[in-house]
Motif scaffolding. Structure first.
Motif, PDB file in Angstrom:
ATOM      1  N   ARG A  13       0.827  -1.212   0.000  1.00 15.40           N
ATOM      2  CA  ARG A  13       0.000   0.000   0.000  1.00 15.40           C
ATOM      3  C   ARG A  13       0.864   1.267   0.000  1.00 15.40           C
ATOM      4  N   GLU A  17       0.826   4.121  -2.985  1.00 18.11           N
ATOM      5  CA  GLU A  17       0.562   5.534  -2.709  1.00 18.11           C
ATOM      6  C   GLU A  17       1.724   6.413  -3.187  1.00 18.11           C
ATOM      7  N   GLU A  20       1.472   6.740  -6.959  1.00 19.55           N
ATOM      8  CA  GLU A  20       0.447   7.692  -7.384  1.00 19.55           C
ATOM      9  C   GLU A  20       0.947   9.130  -7.251  1.00 19.55           C
ATOM     10  N   GLU A  21       1.605   9.409  -6.133  1.00 19.82           N
ATOM     11  CA  GLU A  21       2.161  10.759  -5.961  1.00 19.82           C
ATOM     12  C   GLU A  21       3.192  11.072  -7.045  1.00 19.82           C
TER      13      GLU A  21
END
Length: 697
Positions: A13, A17, A20-21
């Protein structure tokens, strides 16, 4: 769930994340760079492409790796699978569980290009080899630790995709194709141009002789205007070294003509011409001196250096450095080189720096005494010492084969061919042997615009800075005295402190020379010595002996003392009685030791004598006549008798000696002094008339 699975899911996870950033940041930067349209066109392409500007800057691999989302997702999946597979092999301990990192896949080894492949192909193969199986992960040489894992999670997947050089020892430094191509092969056009230039220079050097020196130097100057100076300097130096540095002794005339050409170009084109040639010759000479070469290359190189000095390309400083080095080694080979060099430039060295030549002769004599048993051929050592003594005594007849006429003839030719007014000694390279040999490391300060590291200057400054406090502690009272005596410049203060703190006149002489003053600064030594002498309450002979030492050292000091004393004689009315008395004693000492000629008194107009000048002249002549031996006195006055320009001085001295000096002498002095003075006056009068009697006969 077991702890390993929970850790893997949490890590997955966090990585998603972070991805995505990163995607958001990449899209924002793409919009700013205008790469959005290009990305849309290339979405379905098999091979991803980037702009050529990125490839030139070595950034093609970055966008290639970030181009496909599949590559990033597969990277995360592969890392999770490898973490999950780790507990099956063996249960890790509590510390090993945190430190464990995914092992690199073997499939990535096949995608790694070899070091010899083309660099562009290397980047393309790396970007295209990313697949769901290996995730584009390159081979790592060691397992990352706990610290590296934290950095990986915090800063994103890029750090794992592209590890540093320390983790990939097979990677080579990226070199752009243009630079690599320039490094691999020299441009054919440039090589052809250099070959043609070398043929032209070689043809001119082969035709070089004294009659056509003017035309050849003109053609060489045109070549310097048409080509770069770097290429011309290297080509000319290479051709001259091949022509002059051979295993057999070259004719002296040929060497002089070649060096004269360099000297003309040195003065007309620029000092970098002579500097480049001089540096090459000196380095080659130092290399051959260290080796046991049997040929005459050392003599030929030394002849080139000697003639560079004869034709005012280099200063005598370099010649003395070479002589000192040869004297320090003092083997049979070095003795021959010393004789060869002194035969070519010995009398010029004596004219330029007699003191340095004297010190060199003293050192050579000391070396000859210590090495007397080691050397087999003692006759060459004795011949070298006799040659040095002949140089010191300015006796050209004792040097066999010495003929200065060819050099003087070519010097006259040089003066006609040099265009600019800078044909004198101001264009000489005042560079030492050590500076030339360390030019590649320290730089070439003697060439305008050349780089200079300044390392020797920094060390010299530090040593001076360390000495300053010591001098200040010792001479605080002396500095205050210098201020009271109106020593208003740094040079005058330095000279004054040396005079006041020296042990004797020899110590003061050496310290003043070590100040390294040049030209007009040297004159301040004479001015300060004379000023201090006149300021003393009673006469101090220290200044007279020091002045005598400087007059013996260099003629320029003698001339400066003469002009300074003339100024004091013209200003006698404004001097105190103590200053006049000190000036009388100083002048009498300098006349008695022949440091100054009697013609120094020609500034006095005997037809317009006033009382201060009569009193001054009577004291000087009385002291000179009484305290000087008869033979020396006759020699002092005879020197004035043979110069036709000093006729007025001779007549004035004869008149003053007979009428002013002997007037009331018996009343003023004792009988013995009066009779001695009369005898010396008659002797001086006869000496003044000696040449006149010879002319009459």
């Amino acid at each position: 769930p077991p702890p390993a699975a929970a850790t893997a899911s949490a890590r997955k996870r966090a990585l998603l994340e972070a991805n995505e950033e990163e995607e958001k940041e990449i899209r924002r930067l793409e919009r700013r760079l205008g790469l959005g349209k290009r990305r849309k066109k290339q979405e379905g392409a098999a091979a991803e492409k980037v702009p050529q500007s990125f490839l030139r800057d070595g950034l093609g691999y970055v966008l290639g790796a970030l181009g496909s989302r599949a590559g990033l997702s597969s990277l995360c999946e592969s890392s999770d699978e490898e973490e999950a597979a780790a507990p099956r092999e063996r249960p890790p301990g509590p510390r090993e569980q945190d430190e464990e990192e995914p092992e690199p896949s073997e499939a990535s080894d096949a995608s790694e290009p070899s070091e010899g492949d083309d660099v562009e192909g290397q980047w393309e193969s790396e970007s295209s080899s990313s697949s769901p199986e290996d995730g584009g992960v390159p081979e790592a040489s060691e397992t990352p630790g706990e610290e590296e894992e934290e950095i990986l999670v915090s800063f994103g997947i890029l750090f794992y995709c592209f590890p540093g050089k320390s983790h990939n020892h097979s990677a080579t430094k990226y070199v752009p194709p243009q630079v690599r191509k320039a490094q691999e092969t020299l441009d054919d056009k440039k090589r052809e141009q250099l070959g043609r230039l070398k043929k032209m220079v070689n043809g001119l050097i082969n035709r070089l002789s004294e009659p056509n020196l003017s035309s050849i130097s003109g053609q060489m100057e045109e070549l310097y205007m048409a080509n770069s100076r770097k290429d011309m300097n290297e080509t000319l130096t290479d051709v001259l070294m091949n022509a002059c540095v051979t295993a057999v002794a070259m004719p002296a005339r040929l060497m002089m003509e070649h060096v004269l050409l360099v000297s003309i170009l040195h003065h007309n084109v620029g000092i970098e011409v002579g500097a480049h040639f001089l540096e090459a010759v000196v380095k080659k000479f130092d290399e051959l001196c260290k080796s046991d070469a049997e040929g005459k290359e050392c003599e030929n190189l030394l002849a080139l250096i000697a003639h560079l000095y004869n034709f005012h390309v280099v200063h005598s400083l370099l010649i003395f450095d070479i002589l000192k080095k040869l004297v320090s080694i003092f083997t049979e080979k070095e003795i021959e080189l010393i004789l060869f060099l002194l035969k070519n430039v010995g009398f010029s060295l004596r004219k330029d720096d007699a003191l340095a030549l004297k010190e060199l002769i003293t050192e050579a004599q000391r070396k000859a005494n210590t090495a007397e048993k080691k050397l087999q051929d003692q006759t060459r050592v004795r011949f070298m010492l006799e040659t040095m003594l002949a140089l010191r005594n300015n006796d050209m007849r004792k040097i066999p084969g010495y003929d200065p006429e060819p050099v003087e003839k070519l010097r006259k030719l040089q003066r006609t061919l040099v265009h600019s007014s800078g044909s004198g000694k101001e264009t000489q390279l005042r560079v030492s042997l050590e500076s030339l040999l360390s030019a590649d490391q320290a730089g070439r300060w003697w060439i305008v615009g050349s780089s200079w590291s300044g390392a020797p200057m920094i060390s010299d400054t530090n040593s001076k800075a360390q000495q300053k406090p010591h001098i200040g502690k010792v001479s605080s009272k002396i500095m205050e005295l210098a201020r009271k005596q109106r020593m208003n410049t740094d040079i005058r203060r330095s000279i004054f402190c040396v005079l006041m703190t020296s042990e004797d006149f020899l110590d003061a002489f050496e310290k003043l020379l070590k100040l390294g003053l040049k030209d007009q600064q040297e004159r301040e030594i004479v001015h300060v010595i004379l000023y201090c002498c006149l300021q003393e309450k009673t006469y101090n002979p220290f200044y007279a002996f020091l002045a005598n030492k400087f007059c013996e050292c260099e003629r320029r000091f003698q001339v400066t003392f003469q002009f300074s004393i003339w100024d004091k004689i013209r200003d006698l009315e404004n001097l105190s009685a103590a200053a006049i008395s000190n000036l009388v004693s100083l002048l009498a000492h300098l006349l008695r030791t022949k440091s100054l000629p009697l013609s120094v008194l020609k500034v006095i107009e005997f037809s317009e004598l006033d009382k201060p000048k009569v009193r001054f002249l009577r004291q000087v002549l009385s002291m000179l006549l009484i305290k000087t031996d008869a033979e020396e006195l006759s020699d002092i006055f005879v020197r004035v008798s043979d110069n036709p320009k000093l006729g007025m001085l001779r007549e004035g001295l004869k008149l003053f000696l007979t009428h002013f000096l002997l007037k009331n002498v018996e009343a003023q002095k004792s009988a013995e002094e009066a009779s001695l003075l009369k005898e010396r006056v008659e002797l001086a009068t006869k000496a003044l008339q000696a040449k006149e009697y010879k002319l009459k006969l």
